[in-house]
Write a protein that holds these residues in place. Structure first.
Motif, PDB file in Angstrom:
ATOM      1  N   GLY A 207       0.808  -1.212   0.000  1.00 39.28           N
ATOM      2  CA  GLY A 207       0.000   0.000   0.000  1.00 39.28           C
ATOM      3  C   GLY A 207       0.843   1.264   0.000  1.00 39.28           C
ATOM      4  N   THR A 208       0.347   2.306  -0.651  1.00 40.77           N
ATOM      5  CA  THR A 208       1.126   3.542  -0.753  1.00 40.77           C
ATOM      6  C   THR A 208       1.005   4.391   0.511  1.00 40.77           C
ATOM      7  OG1 THR A 208      -0.757   4.520  -1.875  1.00 40.77           O
ATOM      8  CG2 THR A 208       1.028   3.716  -3.263  1.00 40.77           C
ATOM      9  N   VAL A 209       0.004   4.121   1.347  1.00 40.54           N
ATOM     10  CA  VAL A 209      -0.151   4.872   2.587  1.00 40.54           C
ATOM     11  C   VAL A 209       0.153   3.947   3.760  1.00 40.54           C
ATOM     12  CG1 VAL A 209      -1.702   6.239   4.010  1.00 40.54           C
ATOM     13  CG2 VAL A 209      -1.928   6.297   1.531  1.00 40.54           C
ATOM     14  N   GLY A 210       1.388   3.978   4.209  1.00 39.81           N
ATOM     15  CA  GLY A 210       1.755   3.195   5.380  1.00 39.81           C
ATOM     16  C   GLY A 210       1.937   1.711   5.130  1.00 39.81           C
ATOM     17  N   GLY A 211       2.077   1.293   3.860  1.00 39.65           N
ATOM     18  CA  GLY A 211       2.336  -0.113   3.578  1.00 39.65           C
ATOM     19  C   GLY A 211       3.709  -0.519   4.100  1.00 39.65           C
ATOM     20  N   VAL A 212       3.882  -1.830   4.334  1.00 39.57           N
ATOM     21  CA  VAL A 212       5.125  -2.312   4.946  1.00 39.57           C
ATOM     22  C   VAL A 212       6.331  -2.002   4.065  1.00 39.57           C
ATOM     23  CG1 VAL A 212       6.384  -4.370   5.650  1.00 39.57           C
ATOM     24  CG2 VAL A 212       3.972  -4.118   6.245  1.00 39.57           C
ATOM     25  N   VAL A 213       6.204  -2.315   2.773  1.00 38.47           N
ATOM     26  CA  VAL A 213       7.341  -2.108   1.868  1.00 38.47           C
ATOM     27  C   VAL A 213       7.701  -0.632   1.808  1.00 38.47           C
ATOM     28  CG1 VAL A 213       8.099  -2.264  -0.522  1.00 38.47           C
ATOM     29  CG2 VAL A 213       6.841  -4.152   0.515  1.00 38.47           C
ATOM     30  N   ARG A 214       6.664   0.212   1.723  1.00 39.13           N
ATOM     31  CA  ARG A 214       6.889   1.645   1.661  1.00 39.13           C
ATOM     32  C   ARG A 214       7.609   2.143   2.911  1.00 39.13           C
ATOM     33  NH1 ARG A 214       5.039   6.174  -1.341  1.00 39.13           N
ATOM     34  NH2 ARG A 214       4.706   4.710  -3.034  1.00 39.13           N
ATOM     35  N   GLN A 215       7.322   1.480   4.041  1.00 40.94           N
ATOM     36  CA  GLN A 215       7.976   1.909   5.282  1.00 40.94           C
ATOM     37  C   GLN A 215       9.401   1.403   5.377  1.00 40.94           C
ATOM     38  OE1 GLN A 215       5.929   1.558   8.939  1.00 40.94           O
ATOM     39  NE2 GLN A 215       4.042   2.433   8.156  1.00 40.94           N
ATOM     40  N   LEU A 216       9.631   0.205   4.815  1.00 42.15           N
ATOM     41  CA  LEU A 216      10.989  -0.342   4.863  1.00 42.15           C
ATOM     42  C   LEU A 216      11.910   0.380   3.885  1.00 42.15           C
ATOM     43  CD1 LEU A 216      10.373  -4.176   5.235  1.00 42.15           C
ATOM     44  CD2 LEU A 216      11.162  -2.552   6.952  1.00 42.15           C
ATOM     45  N   PHE A 217      11.355   0.714   2.715  1.00 42.62           N
ATOM     46  CA  PHE A 217      12.159   1.398   1.696  1.00 42.62           C
ATOM     47  C   PHE A 217      11.511   2.718   1.328  1.00 42.62           C
ATOM     48  CE2 PHE A 217      12.328  -3.213   1.092  1.00 42.62           C
ATOM     49  CZ  PHE A 217      13.662  -3.446   1.352  1.00 42.62           C
ATOM     50  N   PRO A 218      11.586   3.681   2.209  1.00 43.07           N
ATOM     51  CA  PRO A 218      10.855   4.923   1.965  1.00 43.07           C
ATOM     52  C   PRO A 218      11.485   5.799   0.885  1.00 43.07           C
ATOM     53  CG  PRO A 218      12.054   5.047   4.031  1.00 43.07           C
ATOM     54  CD  PRO A 218      12.360   3.716   3.452  1.00 43.07           C
ATOM     55  N   GLY A 219      12.695   5.469   0.450  1.00 40.53           N
ATOM     56  CA  GLY A 219      13.372   6.358  -0.489  1.00 40.53           C
ATOM     57  C   GLY A 219      14.047   7.485   0.267  1.00 40.53           C
ATOM     58  N   ARG A 220      14.856   8.264  -0.470  1.00 37.14           N
ATOM     59  CA  ARG A 220      15.544   9.368   0.202  1.00 37.14           C
ATOM     60  C   ARG A 220      14.549  10.397   0.715  1.00 37.14           C
ATOM     61  NH1 ARG A 220      20.777  10.610   0.176  1.00 37.14           N
ATOM     62  NH2 ARG A 220      20.352  12.835   0.236  1.00 37.14           N
ATOM     63  N   HIS A 221      14.875  11.000   1.839  1.00 32.81           N
ATOM     64  CA  HIS A 221      13.941  12.003   2.367  1.00 32.81           C
ATOM     65  C   HIS A 221      13.883  13.228   1.445  1.00 32.81           C
ATOM     66  CE1 HIS A 221      16.969  14.836   3.822  1.00 32.81           C
ATOM     67  NE2 HIS A 221      17.683  13.771   4.130  1.00 32.81           N
ATOM     68  N   LEU A 222      12.778  13.920   1.541  1.00 32.93           N
ATOM     69  CA  LEU A 222      12.533  15.029   0.623  1.00 32.93           C
ATOM     70  C   LEU A 222      13.202  16.313   1.120  1.00 32.93           C
ATOM     71  CD1 LEU A 222       8.751  14.306   0.111  1.00 32.93           C
ATOM     72  CD2 LEU A 222      10.657  13.517  -1.288  1.00 32.93           C
ATOM     73  N   GLU A 223      13.162  17.330   0.255  1.00 31.36           N
ATOM     74  CA  GLU A 223      13.793  18.596   0.630  1.00 31.36           C
ATOM     75  C   GLU A 223      12.971  19.391   1.627  1.00 31.36           C
ATOM     76  OE1 GLU A 223      14.791  20.853  -2.754  1.00 31.36           O
ATOM     77  OE2 GLU A 223      16.784  19.971  -2.948  1.00 31.36           O
ATOM     78  N   ALA A 224      11.628  19.260   1.506  1.00 26.87           N
ATOM     79  CA  ALA A 224      10.788  20.014   2.422  1.00 26.87           C
ATOM     80  C   ALA A 224       9.486  19.280   2.661  1.00 26.87           C
ATOM     81  CB  ALA A 224      10.487  21.401   1.856  1.00 26.87           C
TER      82      ALA A 224
END
Lengths: 251, 289
Positions: B272-289
């Motif tokens: 899931g794109t909102v709080g899914g497990v994979v999304r939480q494990l691999f969130p990607g680099r944090h954003l600028e703002a």
């Protein structure tokens, strides 16, 4: 005609009074600070005024105001911040008086909502879910909703709790703006400095009224000491109260 | 080949078409209710209510057979009786509302099973507990559709107070008296949809087509409207896929539908794109703002 008239009001829970025998009037357009130690009954009094709590005794007259003419900002709003609702939709609930159950939100109303959001300094937050806001931003959102309610009586319970000075200053400016528009504003506060500089009238409450009047006269160390000393005792086996009209005064 | 597997059963057999129509009606009405149950933290209340209405539905069933109207009426009465009694006990004794509801629904479930087995057969009992969407006749289908329509209409009426009451109940109390009636109407809708799910899924699984799609939706959107749409689609897809699965493999239809929904739920939890497990494990680099 007074905006608010307390007639021997006793408010409380389970027959135990939290506000005891309060008499007095609030003039229309007043800017009244309610101060007192924790447990003094400030929140209870405000809950009584907005009608969430029925008085155990006595009565509160709203001077012809309907409950819809009152905007109430509770201390710790029981808001479910995880609920998926946007800032825009949340603030829009302030228009309830006009929209009711089914009324639509047209272009003009939308403009109004956006202006309210802008005037609390949250431009660009319209579509953010309320769950993503900080505490200060949420308080700004709640002020925007009060703004939209367009109420003649505005009741704020500790509106500046845990809020930084910048936000406090912004929101305080709104409060003074409401005062300037002739609305009656009541606020429970505990920042004495703020009360002294910004509020013209003060009620020192410690279950019963300790003093009520122009801030400069009322906010004395003596009165505050008296208020502090009126303990928070809660006597489980207290006898039924027979005091007729112990401490009270009309403002 | 694919046509035979996916569409063939429905063109060939009338009972499959009826089942599909029923499951779509159930999805349209039940899924939005499920979303509100979930958002109001009442998911398990829905489950408890599903058991609580069994005696009422069972009495209706015994009096007039598999007549959904009688079962709905009985279910509504039993559901409200339990909800009100549980509320009364909680309020007058200090027992927590959930504990009170739990005792009542257990008693209700036992009572319901007893009533069915005294007069009915084991088949009847299985039918009440697990439903049989493939045995849907025209009249039942009409009642299901009618209940679904009523649900959507009432939901439209109480939507605004229901949303505000979910977010900020105190505010609603200060501006309107609609909160209480809206909550009661919502409870009635819960019961109506549970009874509606009876025929298809039985008491034990009826709540599944409400809660699982809501759970699925939660992982894909942060917007209430979108969430409701996703839930409806997820429910309908589960219903359709469950029917196909049940047709091809002889898995009973009710469990098949809920199993498909559970599979979709598992996928949603993981991806899931909102709080899914994979999304939480691999969130990607944090954003600028």
């Amino acid at each position: 005609m007074a905006a608010l008239h307390f007639h021997n009001v006793t408010l409380g829970y389970d027959r135990h009074p939290a506000v005891h025998h309060l008499n007095g009037e609030v003039a229309p357009g007043a800017l009244l600070a309610v101060i007192g130690p924790n447990g003094a009954g400030k929140s209870t009094l405000l809950r009584g005024i907005v009608g969430i709590l029925k008085p155990l005794d006595g009565s509160i007259h709203l001077g012809g105001l309907d409950s819809r003419d009152i905007a109430y900002l509770p201390q710790s709003a029981e808001i479910d911040r995880s609920f998926p609702i946007s800032v825009l939709d949340f603030v829009a609930t302030g228009l309830w008086r006009g929209t009711g159950l089914f009324g639509g939100i047209g272009k003009a109303a939308r403009e109004k909502i956006l202006r309210a959001i802008a005037s609390v300094g949250l431009n660009g937050f319209e579509n953010r879910p309320i769950g993503t806001l900080s505490g200060g931003q949420m308080q700004r959102v709640l002020f925007a909703r009060v703004l939209l309610q367009d109420a003649r009586l505005i009741v704020l319970d500790e509106p500046f709790n845990a809020i930084d000075s910048k936000t406090t200053a912004d929101l305080l400016a709104l409060v003074k703006h409401w005062h300037g528009e002739g609305r009656t504003v009541l606020a429970a506060l505990h920042d004495m400095e703020m009360v002294r500089t910004h509020f013209s009238e003060t009620l020192v409450l410690a279950r019963g009224p300790v003093a009520w009047g122009p801030t400069a006269e009322v906010l004395t160390p003596e009165n505050l000491m008296v208020a502090m000393r009126m303990c928070e005792a809660f006597d489980d086996s207290a006898a039924a109260c027979s005091a007729d009209d112990a401490r009270s005064r009309a403002a | 080949m694919l046509y035979d597997a996916l569409i063939g059963p429905f063109t060939e057999f009338e009972f499959m078409r009826r089942a599909l129509a029923a499951v779509i009606a159930l999805s349209l009405a039940g899924a939005p209710i499920g979303v509100f149950l979930m958002l109001r933290r009442m998911s398990l209340v829905g489950d408890a209510m599903a058991h609580a209405i069994l005696p009422g539905a069972a009495v209706g069933f015994l009096l007039s057979g598999l007549n959904l109207f009688a079962m709905t009426a009985g279910g509504l009465i039993a559901g409200f009786a339990v909800a009100i009694l549980a509320g009364l006990v909680a309020r007058s004794t200090g027992l927590k509302e959930d504990a009170s509801l739990a005792t009542f629904y257990l008693a209700s479930l036992a009572l319901g099973v007893t009533i069915v087995s005294i007069k009915g057969t084991n088949i009847d009992l299985l039918h009440v507990l697990f439903g049989n969407i493939l045995a849907m006749d025209d009249q039942t289908l009409l009642v299901v559709a009618f209940n679904a329509t009523v649900t959507l209409l009432v939901l439209a009426v109480i939507y605004r107070p229901l949303v505000i009451e979910s977010v900020d109940p105190l505010f609603l109390r200060t501006v309107s008296r609609a909160g209480g009636p809206a909550h009661l109407a919502f409870l009635a809708l819960v019961v109506i949809n549970l009874v509606n799910g009876f025929q298809a899924l039985g008491t034990l699984l009826a709540v599944g087509l409400m809660i699982l799609p809501a759970g699925i939706a939660r992982f894909w959107s942060r917007d209430l409207t979108v969430m409701i749409c996703i839930a409806v689609v997820a429910a309908a897809v589960s219903g359709y896929a469950g029917l196909v699965l049940s047709f091809q493999t002889r898995v009973p239809s009710g469990p098949a539908i809920i199993l498909v929904a559970s599979a979709l739920y598992t996928v949603s939890v993981l991806f899931g794109t909102v709080g899914g497990v994979v999304r939480q494990l691999f969130p990607g680099r944090h954003l600028e703002a």
